[in-house]
Design a protein around this motif. Structure first.
Motif, PDB file in Angstrom:
ATOM      1  N   ASN A 144      -8.835  -6.561   4.425  1.00  0.00           N
ATOM      2  CA  ASN A 144      -7.699  -7.474   4.396  1.00  0.00           C
ATOM      3  C   ASN A 144      -6.388  -6.756   4.714  1.00  0.00           C
ATOM      4  OD1 ASN A 144      -7.720  -5.977   2.006  1.00  0.00           O
ATOM      5  ND2 ASN A 144      -6.677  -7.581   0.858  1.00  0.00           N
ATOM      6  N   LEU A 145      -6.445  -5.508   5.170  1.00  0.00           N
ATOM      7  CA  LEU A 145      -5.248  -4.708   5.421  1.00  0.00           C
ATOM      8  C   LEU A 145      -4.654  -5.031   6.782  1.00  0.00           C
ATOM      9  CD1 LEU A 145      -3.519  -2.517   4.085  1.00  0.00           C
ATOM     10  CD2 LEU A 145      -4.926  -0.820   5.243  1.00  0.00           C
ATOM     11  N   ASN A 146      -3.383  -5.363   6.793  1.00  0.00           N
ATOM     12  CA  ASN A 146      -2.646  -5.640   8.015  1.00  0.00           C
ATOM     13  C   ASN A 146      -1.608  -4.539   8.166  1.00  0.00           C
ATOM     14  OD1 ASN A 146      -1.502  -6.791  10.258  1.00  0.00           O
ATOM     15  ND2 ASN A 146      -0.373  -8.350   9.120  1.00  0.00           N
ATOM     16  N   LEU A 147      -1.674  -3.778   9.279  1.00  0.00           N
ATOM     17  CA  LEU A 147      -0.779  -2.633   9.406  1.00  0.00           C
ATOM     18  C   LEU A 147      -0.384  -2.398  10.841  1.00  0.00           C
ATOM     19  CD1 LEU A 147      -2.722  -0.155  10.604  1.00  0.00           C
ATOM     20  CD2 LEU A 147      -3.503  -0.155   8.262  1.00  0.00           C
ATOM     21  N   PHE A 203     -10.216   4.270  -1.879  1.00  0.00           N
ATOM     22  CA  PHE A 203      -9.788   4.658  -0.543  1.00  0.00           C
ATOM     23  C   PHE A 203      -8.313   4.281  -0.397  1.00  0.00           C
ATOM     24  CE2 PHE A 203      -9.711   3.533   4.133  1.00  0.00           C
ATOM     25  CZ  PHE A 203      -9.764   4.843   4.574  1.00  0.00           C
ATOM     26  N   PHE A 204      -7.439   5.302  -0.283  1.00  0.00           N
ATOM     27  CA  PHE A 204      -5.994   5.105  -0.158  1.00  0.00           C
ATOM     28  C   PHE A 204      -5.593   5.253   1.303  1.00  0.00           C
ATOM     29  CE2 PHE A 204      -6.711   6.482  -4.452  1.00  0.00           C
ATOM     30  CZ  PHE A 204      -5.811   5.759  -5.206  1.00  0.00           C
ATOM     31  N   VAL A 205      -4.644   4.427   1.741  1.00  0.00           N
ATOM     32  CA  VAL A 205      -4.128   4.475   3.099  1.00  0.00           C
ATOM     33  C   VAL A 205      -2.603   4.410   3.038  1.00  0.00           C
ATOM     34  CG1 VAL A 205      -4.060   3.329   5.354  1.00  0.00           C
ATOM     35  CG2 VAL A 205      -6.150   3.273   4.010  1.00  0.00           C
ATOM     36  N   SER A 206      -1.936   5.392   3.662  1.00  0.00           N
ATOM     37  CA  SER A 206      -0.490   5.271   3.869  1.00  0.00           C
ATOM     38  C   SER A 206      -0.307   4.785   5.299  1.00  0.00           C
ATOM     39  CB  SER A 206       0.230   6.592   3.612  1.00  0.00           C
ATOM     40  OG  SER A 206      -0.185   7.591   4.508  1.00  0.00           O
ATOM     41  N   ALA A 211      -8.235   0.531  -1.929  1.00  0.00           N
ATOM     42  CA  ALA A 211      -9.371  -0.375  -2.120  1.00  0.00           C
ATOM     43  C   ALA A 211     -10.516   0.414  -2.738  1.00  0.00           C
ATOM     44  CB  ALA A 211      -9.819  -0.972  -0.788  1.00  0.00           C
ATOM     45  N   GLU A 212     -11.345  -0.260  -3.494  1.00  0.00           N
ATOM     46  CA  GLU A 212     -12.588   0.347  -3.960  1.00  0.00           C
ATOM     47  C   GLU A 212     -13.448   0.602  -2.731  1.00  0.00           C
ATOM     48  OE1 GLU A 212     -13.664   1.172  -7.094  1.00  0.00           O
ATOM     49  OE2 GLU A 212     -11.763   0.525  -7.981  1.00  0.00           O
ATOM     50  N   ASN A 223      -1.869  -3.406  -2.972  1.00  0.00           N
ATOM     51  CA  ASN A 223      -0.672  -2.626  -2.686  1.00  0.00           C
ATOM     52  C   ASN A 223      -0.376  -1.644  -3.817  1.00  0.00           C
ATOM     53  OD1 ASN A 223      -0.261  -4.078  -0.321  1.00  0.00           O
ATOM     54  ND2 ASN A 223       0.883  -5.659  -1.390  1.00  0.00           N
ATOM     55  N   LEU A 224      -0.033  -0.434  -3.437  1.00  0.00           N
ATOM     56  CA  LEU A 224       0.457   0.564  -4.390  1.00  0.00           C
ATOM     57  C   LEU A 224       1.949   0.783  -4.167  1.00  0.00           C
ATOM     58  CD1 LEU A 224      -0.088   2.608  -6.643  1.00  0.00           C
ATOM     59  CD2 LEU A 224      -0.783   4.248  -4.888  1.00  0.00           C
TER      60      LEU A 224
END
Length: 178
Positions: free
Chosen positions: A9-12, A25-28, A44-45, A55-56
Motif C-alpha cells: 500500500n506504499l505510494n512513493l 521492513f522499514f523504508v525511507s 510493514a511486517e 507511517n513512522l
C-alpha cells in the motif's frame, strides 16, 4: 531465480534506504504532493504476499533534491528507535536548515518506534550519506559529502552540532547573506 512481486500500500516518489529489524521492513523515501517534496519513513511486517505499511515519519516540510535517508536501529535512553540521516537540500549555496531546530533537514533524527515521534539527535549536517552503528563499542559513524571536497567521517554524539553551513572545510559562512 524465482522472483515474486510483493504488492504493498506504499505510494512513493523514490526510495532512499531500507532496513529490516525484528521482522519489520522499514523504508525511507520521498514523496511529492502539491509540488512539495517530503522525506518520510514507513514500516510493514515482513510478509511475502502483501506489505501493509504504516507511517513512522511523515514530513510536511518541503525539500528539494532530498538526500540522505540512511537508517540504523538504535536504542536511546531505553527507547527502541531508528536513526535517520537527512541532507540539507543540496545546492551550490547552503541554507540555514541544518542550524534550524524547526527543520528536519541537515540532521540525524531519532525516530521512536513505540510512540512514533521524532527528535533531533544531532544537527549541522550537509549531506550524510552513510550511517554505521557498532553496538559493541556504542559508536555511531556517519560519512558526509563536503560542498567542494572536504568529505567527512564523523563520530556522531547526541546533541552535537557538526557546523554546516556556519563552518565547513575551513570556510566561514557566518558573515555571508545566506
Amino acid at each position: 531465480f524465482n522472483q515474486k512481486k510483493i504488492d504493498s500500500n506504499l505510494n512513493l516518489n523514490y526510495v532512499l534506504d531500507t532496513l529490516i529489524y525484528k521482522n519489520k521492513f522499514f523504508v525511507s523515501f520521498t514523496n511529492i504532493k502539491n509540488n512539495c517534496e517530503t522525506m518520510n519513513v514507513a514500516f510493514a511486517e515482513v510478509n511475502y504476499d502483501f506489505l501493509n505499511f504504516e507511517n513512522l515519519l511523515i514530513s510536511n516540510e518541503c525539500g528539494e533534491n532530498i538526500q540522505g535517508g540512511r537508517m540504523r536501529y538504535y536504542e536511546f535512553n531505553g527507547k527502541e528507535g531508528i536513526l535517520l540521516t537527512t541532507g540539507d537540500n543540496i545546492t551550490d549555496r547552503p541554507s540555514l536548515k541544518a542550524q534550524d531546530e524547526r527543520s528536519i533537514f541537515g540532521k540525524i533524527l531519532f525516530l521512536d518506534l513505540n510512540n512514533k515521534s521524532s527528535s533531533i539527535f544531532s544537527s549541522g549536517h550537509r549531506n550524510p550519506q552513510g550511517l554505521f552503528y557498532d553496538e559493541v563499542s556504542n559508536i555511531i559513524l556517519s560519512t558526509e559529502h563536503g560542498p567542494r571536497g572536504g568529505d567527512e567521517i564523523n563520530r556522531i554524539l547526541h546533541g552535537k552540532n557538526y557546523g554546516w553551513p556556519i563552518v565547513s572545510y575551513g570556510h566561514s559562512y557566518a558573515d555571508e547573506n545566506l
